[in-house]
Write an enzyme that holds these catalytic residues in place. Structure first.
Site, PDB file in Angstrom:
ATOM      1  N   ASP A   9       0.859  -1.185   0.000  1.00 17.73           N
ATOM      2  CA  ASP A   9       0.000   0.000   0.000  1.00 17.73           C
ATOM      3  C   ASP A   9       0.900   1.241   0.000  1.00 17.73           C
ATOM      4  OD1 ASP A   9       0.816   0.422   2.610  1.00 17.73           O
ATOM      5  OD2 ASP A   9      -1.176   0.209   3.511  1.00 17.73           O
ATOM      6  N   HIS A  30       6.053 -31.928   8.899  1.00 18.32           N
ATOM      7  CA  HIS A  30       5.486 -30.598   8.653  1.00 18.32           C
ATOM      8  C   HIS A  30       4.457 -30.638   7.528  1.00 18.32           C
ATOM      9  CE1 HIS A  30       8.338 -29.121  11.500  1.00 18.32           C
ATOM     10  NE2 HIS A  30       9.347 -29.604  10.790  1.00 18.32           N
ATOM     11  N   CYS A  78       2.608  -3.687   4.022  1.00 15.86           N
ATOM     12  CA  CYS A  78       1.823  -2.493   4.364  1.00 15.86           C
ATOM     13  C   CYS A  78       2.492  -1.875   5.593  1.00 15.86           C
ATOM     14  CB  CYS A  78       0.351  -2.825   4.595  1.00 15.86           C
ATOM     15  SG  CYS A  78       0.007  -3.909   6.005  1.00 15.86           S
ATOM     16  N   THR A 109       2.007  -2.105   8.946  1.00 14.13           N
ATOM     17  CA  THR A 109       2.349  -3.086   9.975  1.00 14.13           C
ATOM     18  C   THR A 109       2.616  -4.472   9.396  1.00 14.13           C
ATOM     19  OG1 THR A 109       0.028  -3.667  10.215  1.00 14.13           O
ATOM     20  CG2 THR A 109       0.883  -1.954  11.700  1.00 14.13           C
ATOM     21  N   HIS A 169       9.072 -25.017   8.128  1.00 13.11           N
ATOM     22  CA  HIS A 169       7.980 -25.740   8.783  1.00 13.11           C
ATOM     23  C   HIS A 169       6.604 -25.502   8.176  1.00 13.11           C
ATOM     24  CE1 HIS A 169      10.363 -26.300  12.823  1.00 13.11           C
ATOM     25  NE2 HIS A 169      11.028 -26.713  11.756  1.00 13.11           N
TER      26      HIS A 169
HETATM   27  C1  RB5 Z   1      -2.411   2.311   6.435  1.00 13.69           C
HETATM   28  O1  RB5 Z   1      -2.467   3.497   7.140  1.00 13.69           O
HETATM   29  C2  RB5 Z   1      -2.249   1.132   7.371  1.00 13.69           C
HETATM   30  O2  RB5 Z   1      -3.428   0.894   8.056  1.00 13.69           O
HETATM   31  C3  RB5 Z   1      -1.815  -0.089   6.610  1.00 13.69           C
HETATM   32  O3  RB5 Z   1      -0.631   0.166   5.949  1.00 13.69           O
HETATM   33  C4  RB5 Z   1      -1.564  -1.347   7.406  1.00 13.69           C
HETATM   34  O4  RB5 Z   1      -0.714  -1.089   8.486  1.00 13.69           O
HETATM   35  C5  RB5 Z   1      -2.735  -2.132   7.802  1.00 13.69           C
HETATM   36  O5  RB5 Z   1      -2.634  -3.194   8.419  1.00 13.69           O
END
Ligand code: RB5
Length: 149
Positions: free
Chosen positions: A7, A132, A64, A66, A97
């Site tokens: 993203d 596994h 993304c 996180t 695994h």
């Molecule tokens: C975008 O602001 C953020 O929510 C996205 O990049 C991600 O972290 C979502 O899980």
């Protein structure tokens, strides 16, 4: 062929992964996003995950902020085992695994050098098979709505 998607928060990290893939001589297909304009990560993660599930791509890397949103999304696609990794140990073990076919990383969680190490480890570590495989078969059964016990 490696499927890539990210993203708006992860354009730089996706470029870093592309540079690594170029160095390793691995081909990739980029499923977007291509701009810093705010976008909805499920759209792009789903494109990459569907390409892996269909066999069009062998494996995929999604990024993304996180790494959580893209990993949740990818794991909704039948046949996908997407592992969110923030260090190389998990990247190695999820290949050995879980035979993970997608890697997720968080561009706001880890730095570029760590991301490179994680991606390289994940791309080069083989699946061990054996016991596994039995566990992966159980995951597939669950996906198919079959009882596990
Ligand atoms: C975008 O602001 C953020 O929510 C996205 O990049 C991600 O972290 C979502 O899980």
């Amino acid at each position: 062929m490696i499927a890539l998607a990210c993203d708006h928060s992860a354009l730089e990290m996706k470029q870093l992964v592309k540079d690594l893939l170029d160095e390793m001589g691995l081909a990739y297909r980029d499923f977007g996003t291509d701009t810093a304009e705010s976008c909805d990560y499920p759209v792009f993660a789903a494109r990459a995950a569907k390409a892996v599930a269909s066999g069009e791509c062998d494996r995929g890397i999604v990024i993304c902020g996180t790494g959580i949103g893209v990993s949740i999304t990818a794991n909704k696609v039948p046949g996908i085992r997407c592992a969110l990794c923030s260090e190389p140990y998990s990247a190695e073990l999820t290949r050995r695994h879980n035979d993970s076919n997608m890697l997720a990383m968080g561009a706001r969680v880890i730095g570029p050098e760590l991301a490179r190490m994680i991606a390289k480890t994940w791309l080069t570590t083989p699946f061990e098979g054996g016991r596994h495989q039995r566990r992966i078969d159980l995951i597939t059964k669950l996906e198919e709505g079959l009882p596990l016990e």
